[in-house]
Design a protein around this motif. Structure first.
Motif, PDB file in Angstrom:
ATOM      1  N   GLU A   1      28.813 -15.450 -12.019  1.00 33.75           N
ATOM      2  CA  GLU A   1      29.083 -14.006 -12.020  1.00 33.75           C
ATOM      3  C   GLU A   1      30.138 -13.613 -10.980  1.00 33.75           C
ATOM      4  O   GLU A   1      31.138 -12.972 -11.316  1.00 33.75           O
ATOM      5  CB  GLU A   1      27.772 -13.228 -11.816  1.00 33.75           C
ATOM      6  N   PRO A   2      29.990 -14.015  -9.704  1.00 33.51           N
ATOM      7  CA  PRO A   2      31.018 -13.626  -8.729  1.00 33.51           C
ATOM      8  C   PRO A   2      32.398 -14.219  -9.033  1.00 33.51           C
ATOM      9  O   PRO A   2      33.425 -13.564  -8.849  1.00 33.51           O
ATOM     10  CB  PRO A   2      30.492 -14.120  -7.387  1.00 33.51           C
ATOM     11  N   LEU A   3      32.421 -15.458  -9.506  1.00 32.90           N
ATOM     12  CA  LEU A   3      33.703 -16.077  -9.838  1.00 32.90           C
ATOM     13  C   LEU A   3      34.361 -15.365 -11.010  1.00 32.90           C
ATOM     14  O   LEU A   3      35.578 -15.121 -11.014  1.00 32.90           O
ATOM     15  CB  LEU A   3      33.518 -17.558 -10.157  1.00 32.90           C
ATOM     16  N   SER A   4      33.584 -14.995 -12.010  1.00 30.65           N
ATOM     17  CA  SER A   4      34.125 -14.271 -13.172  1.00 30.65           C
ATOM     18  C   SER A   4      34.726 -12.944 -12.742  1.00 30.65           C
ATOM     19  O   SER A   4      35.793 -12.552 -13.205  1.00 30.65           O
ATOM     20  CB  SER A   4      33.028 -14.038 -14.217  1.00 30.65           C
ATOM     21  N   ARG A   5      34.035 -12.231 -11.864  1.00 26.30           N
ATOM     22  CA  ARG A   5      34.562 -10.949 -11.353  1.00 26.30           C
ATOM     23  C   ARG A   5      35.850 -11.161 -10.563  1.00 26.30           C
ATOM     24  O   ARG A   5      36.817 -10.418 -10.707  1.00 26.30           O
ATOM     25  CB  ARG A   5      33.541 -10.249 -10.482  1.00 26.30           C
ATOM     26  N   LYS A   6      35.847 -12.178  -9.718  1.00 25.88           N
ATOM     27  CA  LYS A   6      37.023 -12.460  -8.889  1.00 25.88           C
ATOM     28  C   LYS A   6      38.234 -12.775  -9.770  1.00 25.88           C
ATOM     29  O   LYS A   6      39.333 -12.273  -9.537  1.00 25.88           O
ATOM     30  CB  LYS A   6      36.718 -13.611  -7.949  1.00 25.88           C
ATOM     31  N   LEU A   7      38.040 -13.624 -10.759  1.00 26.00           N
ATOM     32  CA  LEU A   7      39.139 -13.999 -11.640  1.00 26.00           C
ATOM     33  C   LEU A   7      39.639 -12.821 -12.473  1.00 26.00           C
ATOM     34  O   LEU A   7      40.828 -12.667 -12.716  1.00 26.00           O
ATOM     35  CB  LEU A   7      38.738 -15.154 -12.542  1.00 26.00           C
TER      36      LEU A   7
END
Length: 70
Positions: free
Chosen positions: A60-66
């Motif tokens: 979830e955090p990586l998806s938001r960051k990307l």
């Protein structure tokens, strides 16, 4: 004259309608990029995630960051 000097749309040569459209479309594009990234990563099994150095809690955090380009 104050409008021209303080309006982002006029300074950059974009019409106010274009600026409004972009302000609506940009968040939708970010949300779409987030969902695509999230779904793709969530579909991987734990071994595949481990192979790329991720765990389920990072999806979830990586998806938001990307999606936001940060």
């Amino acid at each position: 004259m104050a409008f021209i000097s303080s309006s982002r749309a006029v300074e950059f040569g974009q019409s106010p309608a274009r600026v409004l459209l972009d302000s609506i479309v940009a968040p939708l594009r970010r949300w779409s990029a987030y969902r695509k990234t999230y779904r793709a990563l969530a579909s991987l099994d734990d071994q595949m995630l481990d192979d790329i150095g991720l765990n389920r809690g990072q999806i979830e955090p990586l998806s938001r960051k990307l999606a936001t380009g940060l």
